[in-house]
Design an enzyme around this catalytic site. Structure first.
Site, PDB file in Angstrom:
ATOM      1  CE1 TYR A 180      12.380  -0.385  -1.769  1.00 47.94           C
ATOM      2  CE2 TYR A 180      12.552  -0.960  -4.074  1.00 47.94           C
ATOM      3  CZ  TYR A 180      11.840  -0.955  -2.889  1.00 47.94           C
ATOM      4  OH  TYR A 180      10.591  -1.518  -2.840  1.00 47.94           O
ATOM      5  CE  LYS A 203       0.637   8.889  -0.083  1.00 47.22           C
ATOM      6  NZ  LYS A 203      -0.820   8.916   0.245  1.00 47.22           N
ATOM      7  CG  ASP A 206      -3.009   7.203  -1.655  1.00 44.06           C
ATOM      8  OD1 ASP A 206      -2.739   7.986  -2.587  1.00 44.06           O
ATOM      9  OD2 ASP A 206      -3.480   7.596  -0.572  1.00 44.06           O
ATOM     10  CG  ASP A 245       9.137  -3.265  -5.626  1.00 39.54           C
ATOM     11  OD1 ASP A 245       8.826  -4.197  -6.380  1.00 39.54           O
ATOM     12  OD2 ASP A 245       9.905  -3.406  -4.651  1.00 39.54           O
ATOM     13  CG  ASP A 300       4.921  -7.228  -7.215  1.00 41.27           C
ATOM     14  OD1 ASP A 300       5.520  -7.258  -8.312  1.00 41.27           O
ATOM     15  OD2 ASP A 300       5.375  -7.751  -6.187  1.00 41.27           O
TER      16      ASP A 300
END
Ligand code: NAD
Length: 365
Positions: A142, A192, A225, A249, A253
């Site tokens: 970001y 990852k 993942d 993020d 959620d």
């Protein structure tokens, strides 16, 4: 003695609506527990853009640097979609996080007993769930440079850069290990590393911080993942999850849905420790400005009220009052009171934002 200071930034959409309910709670603690805050208020996001042409005025930024804690509602809305990226409401929030150096975003996912049936997962998978996601929040994709949309040959290319320094990973890992020591002593780090160099470095530094300074904490590593799948399969295997800005993020959620609704999820973002021994801190609900329900009295104020409970615990050393507030919310939910977002398929009559705030204040009394 100087009063503890709190800067309230209600923001846009449902932000001001849920903040009205927090003010009732603050007033109750003032009257009944002698908790006297020096409260100031200001604009952020679209509201600040409308008033000043910028999503965060420099004076507001300066105030935020001085107070013991900032409590923010939410920013954003369709009205601001066509603004230049640098003027969008979300830039105000990102500026606060960046300039206050709030690098560790704490997002608890806790399942209140009364809502266990409401989760999209089976009751035994979520009942009693209590996990904490620590999301790095001042770096990563970001913020990384280069970024932008550029011409390349006869087409355009959109670029964002995932970038982490060793020290950025080191400090957020320490926050996670410190937190784990006060909880169930387990940290799972997610990245990852199989496909991203920033993930390889992340894994190496988290392991190093662990081996050198936190060998007593149980540490595991997981690809983000696979972590998302495990969060849905058996979330109670986790205690503290530490991860980067982007994965945090998404994962937080997903964790939101484990507990029923975005309207239930608070967060804290902590920075460096100040001269008074407390970390710089901003507290805010995880949800956004919810333009689809703004102005209708439908918003659930619990996420924002729970964010204030986190402020009581982490910035004001009032853990007892934080427990009281969480207990009052548990009591109200157990009584069957629900805002619209918490209505199950069996239906019922939802209560409004202000009725929920009033019920929580009544339960405190
Ligand atoms: P959102 O969180 O605002 O809403 C997602 C869904 O959840 C909506 O259906 C909404 O009605 C519901 N919801 C959210 N909070 C609720 C609450 N307290 N009570 C009941 N229902 C609730 O996310 P979005 O729709 O993707 O984004 C809307 C705007 O908010 C955008 O401009 C976005 O950029 C901004 N945003 C801001 C923040 C923030 O301020 N921290 C976070 C996320 C999104």
């Amino acid at each position: 003695m100087t009063k503890p200071s709190l800067l309230i930034l209600p923001g846009d959409g449902i932000g001001p609506e849920v903040m009205t309910e927090v003010r009732k709670v603050i007033a109750w603690f003032g009257t009944h527990r002698g908790l006297d805050f020096d409260v100031s208020e200001d604009l952020v996001g679209g509201a600040a853009y409308d008033a000043h042409g910028t999503p965060l005025h420099d004076d507001t930024m300066a105030k935020a640097q001085e107070v013991d804690a900032v409590l923010l509602g939410a920013v954003g809305g369709p009205k601001y979609d066509s603004l230049d990226f640098s003027l969008k409401p979300e830039r105000g929030l990102l500026r606060l996080r960046k300039e206050m150096d709030l690098f560790a975003n704490l997002r608890p996912a806790q399942c209140f007993d009364a809502l266990a049936d409401f989760s999209s997962l089976k009751k035994d998978v979520v009942a009693g769930l209590d996990i904490m996601i620590v999301r790095e929040s001042t770096s990563g994709v970001y913020f990384g440079e280069p970024r932008g949309i550029f011409e390349e040959g006869n087409e355009r290319v959109g670029i964002n850069t995932q970038r982490y320094t060793e020290s950025e990973i080191d400090r957020v890992a320490r926050s996670a290990f410190e937190l784990a020591r006060r909880r169930n002593n387990k940290v799972c780090s997610m990245e990852k590393a199989n496909v991203m160099e920033s993930g390889v470095l992340w894994r190496e530094i988290v392991q190093k911080v662990h081996d050198e300074d936190y060998p007593d904490v149980e540490l595991s590593h997981m690809y983000a993942d696979a972590g998302a799948m495990q969060l849905c399969r058996w979330p109670k295997q986790f205690d503290v999850i530490v991860t980067d800005n982007l994965f945090g993020d998404l994962l937080s959620d997903a964790a939101a849905m484990l507990t029923g609704s975005l309207g239930m999820l608070p967060s804290a973002t902590l920075g460096p420790v100040m001269a008074n021994g407390r970390p710089k801190a901003m507290y805010e609900p995880v949800h956004g400005s919810a333009p689809d329900i703004a102005g209708q009295g439908k918003a659930n104020p619990i996420a924002c009220i729970l964010s204030f409970a986190m402020a009581l615990r982490y910035s004001f050393d009032r853990g007892e009052e934080a427990d009281m507030l969480e207990g009052a919310i548990e009591k109200v939910l157990a009584s069957g009171a629900r805002t619209a977002d918490l209505m199950g398929p069996e239906g019922g009559t939802p209560i409004s934002t202000s009725e929920m705030g009033d019920a929580i204040v009544a339960a405190l009394g």
